[in-house]
Design a protein around this motif. Structure first.
Motif, mmCIF file in Angstrom:
data_model
loop_
_atom_site.group_PDB
_atom_site.id
_atom_site.type_symbol
_atom_site.label_atom_id
_atom_site.label_comp_id
_atom_site.label_asym_id
_atom_site.label_seq_id
_atom_site.Cartn_x
_atom_site.Cartn_y
_atom_site.Cartn_z
ATOM 1 N N GLU A 270 0.959 -1.162 0.031
ATOM 2 C CA GLU A 270 -0.175 0.154 -0.044
ATOM 3 C C GLU A 270 0.835 1.167 -0.075
ATOM 4 O O GLU A 270 1.502 1.559 1.044
ATOM 5 C CB GLU A 270 -0.836 -0.156 1.318
ATOM 6 C CG GLU A 270 -1.780 1.142 1.316
ATOM 7 C CD GLU A 270 -2.907 1.161 2.492
ATOM 8 O OE1 GLU A 270 -3.553 2.056 2.613
ATOM 9 O OE2 GLU A 270 -2.887 0.240 2.962
ATOM 10 N N LEU A 271 0.850 1.964 -1.229
ATOM 11 C CA LEU A 271 1.795 2.920 -1.134
ATOM 12 C C LEU A 271 0.933 4.363 -1.238
ATOM 13 O O LEU A 271 -0.149 4.406 -2.031
ATOM 14 C CB LEU A 271 2.593 3.116 -2.543
ATOM 15 C CG LEU A 271 3.663 2.057 -2.612
ATOM 16 C CD1 LEU A 271 4.198 1.937 -4.233
ATOM 17 C CD2 LEU A 271 4.703 2.012 -1.810
ATOM 18 N N PRO A 272 1.242 5.386 -0.625
ATOM 19 C CA PRO A 272 0.584 6.870 -0.757
ATOM 20 C C PRO A 272 0.365 7.199 -1.879
ATOM 21 O O PRO A 272 1.593 7.433 -2.740
ATOM 22 C CB PRO A 272 0.911 7.500 0.436
ATOM 23 C CG PRO A 272 2.504 6.990 0.576
ATOM 24 C CD PRO A 272 2.377 5.540 0.287
ATOM 25 N N ALA A 273 -0.865 7.847 -2.275
ATOM 26 C CA ALA A 273 -0.612 8.476 -3.822
ATOM 27 C C ALA A 273 0.007 9.960 -3.424
ATOM 28 O O ALA A 273 -0.123 10.373 -2.437
ATOM 29 C CB ALA A 273 -2.101 8.870 -4.146
ATOM 30 N N PHE A 274 1.020 9.966 -4.448
ATOM 31 C CA PHE A 274 1.620 11.365 -4.186
ATOM 32 C C PHE A 274 1.079 12.493 -5.070
ATOM 33 O O PHE A 274 1.404 12.803 -6.089
ATOM 34 C CB PHE A 274 3.207 11.020 -4.592
ATOM 35 C CG PHE A 274 4.247 12.294 -4.220
ATOM 36 C CD1 PHE A 274 4.722 12.175 -2.862
ATOM 37 C CD2 PHE A 274 4.731 13.135 -4.903
ATOM 38 C CE1 PHE A 274 5.589 13.107 -2.365
ATOM 39 C CE2 PHE A 274 5.702 14.147 -4.519
ATOM 40 C CZ PHE A 274 5.953 14.058 -3.329
ATOM 41 N N ASP A 275 0.206 13.086 -4.265
ATOM 42 C CA ASP A 275 -0.582 14.188 -4.850
ATOM 43 C C ASP A 275 -1.104 15.230 -3.856
ATOM 44 O O ASP A 275 -0.859 14.861 -2.721
ATOM 45 C CB ASP A 275 -1.833 13.388 -5.792
ATOM 46 C CG ASP A 275 -2.745 12.657 -5.031
ATOM 47 O OD1 ASP A 275 -2.456 12.811 -3.782
ATOM 48 O OD2 ASP A 275 -3.697 12.134 -5.394
#
Length: 209
Positions: free
Chosen positions: A47-52
């Protein structure tokens, strides 16, 4: 005791050529270093955080030396956790297939998260950019369907190794050991032979890693 972080950038697992080669490397490494810790991370399962949004704003807040808002801090905390997890390793192994001449989008997302000012690199007008992930070796197993050998017309299409090695070098890696298995789409017999040769070579490389 050292910690090896094994990053898999393919969702194919048992059908992946890059994972087969990297698995051979990691297996041989474990045999040679039984007391070391090996942590496997498949980027298509993690689970990777959205980089936005807030995460991007938090990055520029750092760049401009400003104070984070509570909302930015909350978004940035997860980014910091991923970076800390990455930097906690002493050594790295990676399995990276070629997708559309470059790297898989999940690996690009992961790099976008960990390549951050003051965490994995710094900048000053006097010294320019300086990587902060220092003194750590990385082994990268690349796979691609075609052949992109140096000195051939097709070399220009290889944005896979060029980009990743540039990114790794940017954050401080100088000991980058690579192994390429290609062309995996040349037919089952050729592909099998290339994979077996690469796996054998990977096992040898692991002994001195």
């Amino acid at each position: 005791m050292s910690k090896l972080l094994y990053i898999q950038a393919s969702p194919r697992i048992e059908r992946s050529y890059s994972i087969a080669v990297a698995d051979a490397f990691v297996s041989a490494y474990k045999e040679a270093n039984p007391k070391d810790e090996v942590v496997t991370m498949n980027l298509f399962k993690k689970e990777l955080p959205a980089f936005d949004g807030l995460a991007v704003q938090a990055k520029y807040t750092i760049l401009h030396g400003l104070k984070h808002t509570p909302e930015e801090l909350a978004a940035w905390k997860r980014v910091e956790e991923i970076i800390a997890e990455f930097k906690s390793a002493d050594k790295y192994a990676m399995a990276v297939p070629m997708w559309n001449f470059g790297i898989p989008y999940r690996l690009k997302q992961y790099l976008d998260i960990i390549v951050q000012p003051t965490y994995t690199f710094t900048f000053s007008p006097k010294e320019g950019y300086k990587g902060l992930v220092l003194g750590k070796p990385v082994f990268v197993a690349y796979s691609r369907g075609g052949a992109y050998e140096k000195g051939t017309p097709s070399e220009a299409f290889d944005l896979q190794t060029k980009y990743l090695q540039l990114a790794l070098g940017f954050i401080g890696f100088t000991d980058i050991r690579t192994l390429i298995v290609e062309p995996t789409l040349a037919g089952p017999d050729v592909a099998k032979k290339k994979r077996e040769e690469a796996m054998a070579r990977a096992k040898e490389m692991a002994k001195s890693f």
